[in-house]
Design a protein around this motif. Structure first.
Motif, PDB file in Angstrom:
ATOM      1  N   ARG A 191       2.280  25.296 -18.648  1.00  0.00           N
ATOM      2  CA  ARG A 191       3.462  24.451 -18.813  1.00  0.00           C
ATOM      3  C   ARG A 191       4.318  24.455 -17.186  1.00  0.00           C
ATOM      4  O   ARG A 191       5.420  24.071 -16.730  1.00  0.00           O
ATOM      5  N   ALA A 192       3.503  23.547 -16.291  1.00  0.00           N
ATOM      6  CA  ALA A 192       3.994  23.529 -15.446  1.00  0.00           C
ATOM      7  C   ALA A 192       4.494  21.972 -14.622  1.00  0.00           C
ATOM      8  O   ALA A 192       4.707  21.668 -15.836  1.00  0.00           O
ATOM      9  N   VAL A 193       5.543  21.976 -13.838  1.00  0.00           N
ATOM     10  CA  VAL A 193       6.029  20.667 -13.395  1.00  0.00           C
ATOM     11  C   VAL A 193       5.085  19.976 -13.042  1.00  0.00           C
ATOM     12  O   VAL A 193       5.131  20.590 -11.892  1.00  0.00           O
ATOM     13  N   VAL A 194       5.158  18.352 -13.189  1.00  0.00           N
ATOM     14  CA  VAL A 194       4.650  17.550 -12.429  1.00  0.00           C
ATOM     15  C   VAL A 194       5.538  16.621 -11.497  1.00  0.00           C
ATOM     16  O   VAL A 194       5.329  16.125 -12.804  1.00  0.00           O
ATOM     17  N   GLN A 195       6.197  16.670 -10.490  1.00  0.00           N
ATOM     18  CA  GLN A 195       6.653  15.628 -10.715  1.00  0.00           C
ATOM     19  C   GLN A 195       6.482  14.370  -9.221  1.00  0.00           C
ATOM     20  O   GLN A 195       5.565  14.930  -9.023  1.00  0.00           O
ATOM     21  N   ILE A 196       6.883  13.068  -9.847  1.00  0.00           N
ATOM     22  CA  ILE A 196       5.818  11.538  -9.084  1.00  0.00           C
ATOM     23  C   ILE A 196       7.212  11.224  -8.260  1.00  0.00           C
ATOM     24  O   ILE A 196       7.629  10.842  -8.679  1.00  0.00           O
ATOM     25  N   ARG A 197       6.439  10.872  -7.046  1.00  0.00           N
ATOM     26  CA  ARG A 197       7.639  10.607  -6.099  1.00  0.00           C
ATOM     27  C   ARG A 197       7.408   9.569  -4.618  1.00  0.00           C
ATOM     28  O   ARG A 197       6.282  10.216  -4.412  1.00  0.00           O
ATOM     29  N   HIS A 220       0.923  -1.555   0.100  1.00  0.00           N
ATOM     30  CA  HIS A 220      -0.133   0.427   0.131  1.00  0.00           C
ATOM     31  C   HIS A 220       0.948   1.508   0.068  1.00  0.00           C
ATOM     32  O   HIS A 220       0.789   2.010   1.070  1.00  0.00           O
ATOM     33  N   SER A 221       1.205   1.903  -0.826  1.00  0.00           N
ATOM     34  CA  SER A 221       2.316   2.452  -1.195  1.00  0.00           C
ATOM     35  C   SER A 221       1.904   3.859  -1.185  1.00  0.00           C
ATOM     36  O   SER A 221       0.511   4.117  -1.809  1.00  0.00           O
ATOM     37  N   LEU A 222       2.286   4.791  -1.018  1.00  0.00           N
ATOM     38  CA  LEU A 222       1.939   6.300  -0.985  1.00  0.00           C
ATOM     39  C   LEU A 222       2.472   7.205  -2.277  1.00  0.00           C
ATOM     40  O   LEU A 222       4.205   7.183  -1.693  1.00  0.00           O
ATOM     41  N   PHE A 223       2.085   8.005  -2.656  1.00  0.00           N
ATOM     42  CA  PHE A 223       3.127   8.825  -3.741  1.00  0.00           C
ATOM     43  C   PHE A 223       2.702  10.222  -3.439  1.00  0.00           C
ATOM     44  O   PHE A 223       1.388   9.997  -3.246  1.00  0.00           O
ATOM     45  N   VAL A 224       3.212  11.184  -3.610  1.00  0.00           N
ATOM     46  CA  VAL A 224       3.705  12.313  -3.943  1.00  0.00           C
ATOM     47  C   VAL A 224       3.518  12.730  -5.097  1.00  0.00           C
ATOM     48  O   VAL A 224       4.139  12.875  -6.256  1.00  0.00           O
ATOM     49  N   ALA A 225       2.303  13.696  -5.578  1.00  0.00           N
ATOM     50  CA  ALA A 225       2.864  14.940  -6.662  1.00  0.00           C
ATOM     51  C   ALA A 225       2.705  16.277  -6.415  1.00  0.00           C
ATOM     52  O   ALA A 225       1.882  16.723  -5.714  1.00  0.00           O
ATOM     53  N   VAL A 226       4.030  16.176  -6.830  1.00  0.00           N
ATOM     54  CA  VAL A 226       4.061  18.257  -6.122  1.00  0.00           C
ATOM     55  C   VAL A 226       4.493  18.520  -7.712  1.00  0.00           C
ATOM     56  O   VAL A 226       4.899  18.066  -8.767  1.00  0.00           O
ATOM     57  N   LYS A 249       6.343  27.712 -13.124  1.00  0.00           N
ATOM     58  CA  LYS A 249       7.510  29.266 -12.217  1.00  0.00           C
ATOM     59  C   LYS A 249       8.346  29.348 -11.647  1.00  0.00           C
ATOM     60  O   LYS A 249       8.478  30.476 -11.065  1.00  0.00           O
ATOM     61  N   GLY A 250       8.707  28.068 -11.628  1.00  0.00           N
ATOM     62  CA  GLY A 250       9.313  27.944 -10.076  1.00  0.00           C
ATOM     63  C   GLY A 250       8.952  28.202  -9.010  1.00  0.00           C
ATOM     64  O   GLY A 250       9.961  28.143  -7.643  1.00  0.00           O
ATOM     65  N   ARG A 251       7.806  27.921  -8.947  1.00  0.00           N
ATOM     66  CA  ARG A 251       7.244  28.295  -7.363  1.00  0.00           C
ATOM     67  C   ARG A 251       6.425  26.961  -7.394  1.00  0.00           C
ATOM     68  O   ARG A 251       5.386  26.376  -8.434  1.00  0.00           O
ATOM     69  N   LEU A 252       6.590  26.645  -5.897  1.00  0.00           N
ATOM     70  CA  LEU A 252       5.285  25.538  -5.741  1.00  0.00           C
ATOM     71  C   LEU A 252       3.846  25.587  -5.865  1.00  0.00           C
ATOM     72  O   LEU A 252       3.507  26.620  -4.778  1.00  0.00           O
ATOM     73  N   VAL A 253       2.661  25.133  -6.451  1.00  0.00           N
ATOM     74  CA  VAL A 253       1.649  25.546  -6.473  1.00  0.00           C
ATOM     75  C   VAL A 253       0.392  24.511  -5.404  1.00  0.00           C
ATOM     76  O   VAL A 253      -0.507  24.815  -5.371  1.00  0.00           O
TER      77      VAL A 253
END
Length: 54
Positions: free
Chosen positions: A46-52, A6-12, A16-20
């Motif tokens: 052009r937002a950046v989505v990172q999954i970790r 049961h892994s939990l992932f976070v999308a950040v 424009k360089g700011r965490l939203v």
């Protein structure tokens, strides 16, 4: 408490360089889709989505 099945992932989401936003979920693919929809619905072009893993 988490276990291996049961892994939990976070999308950040950054724009424009700011965490939203930070979203969490158990399904990596569904979380990525939800994060991209969130960014598009809030007009973050052009937002950046990172999954970790959390």
């Amino acid at each position: 408490m988490q276990n291996a099945n049961h892994s939990l992932f976070v999308a950040v989401i950054t724009h424009k360089g700011r965490l939203v936003a930070q979203l969490t979920g158990n399904d990596r693919k569904a979380l990525a889709d939800r994060a991209h929809c969130y960014a598009a619905n809030n007009n973050y072009h052009r937002a950046v989505v990172q999954i970790r893993p959390n």
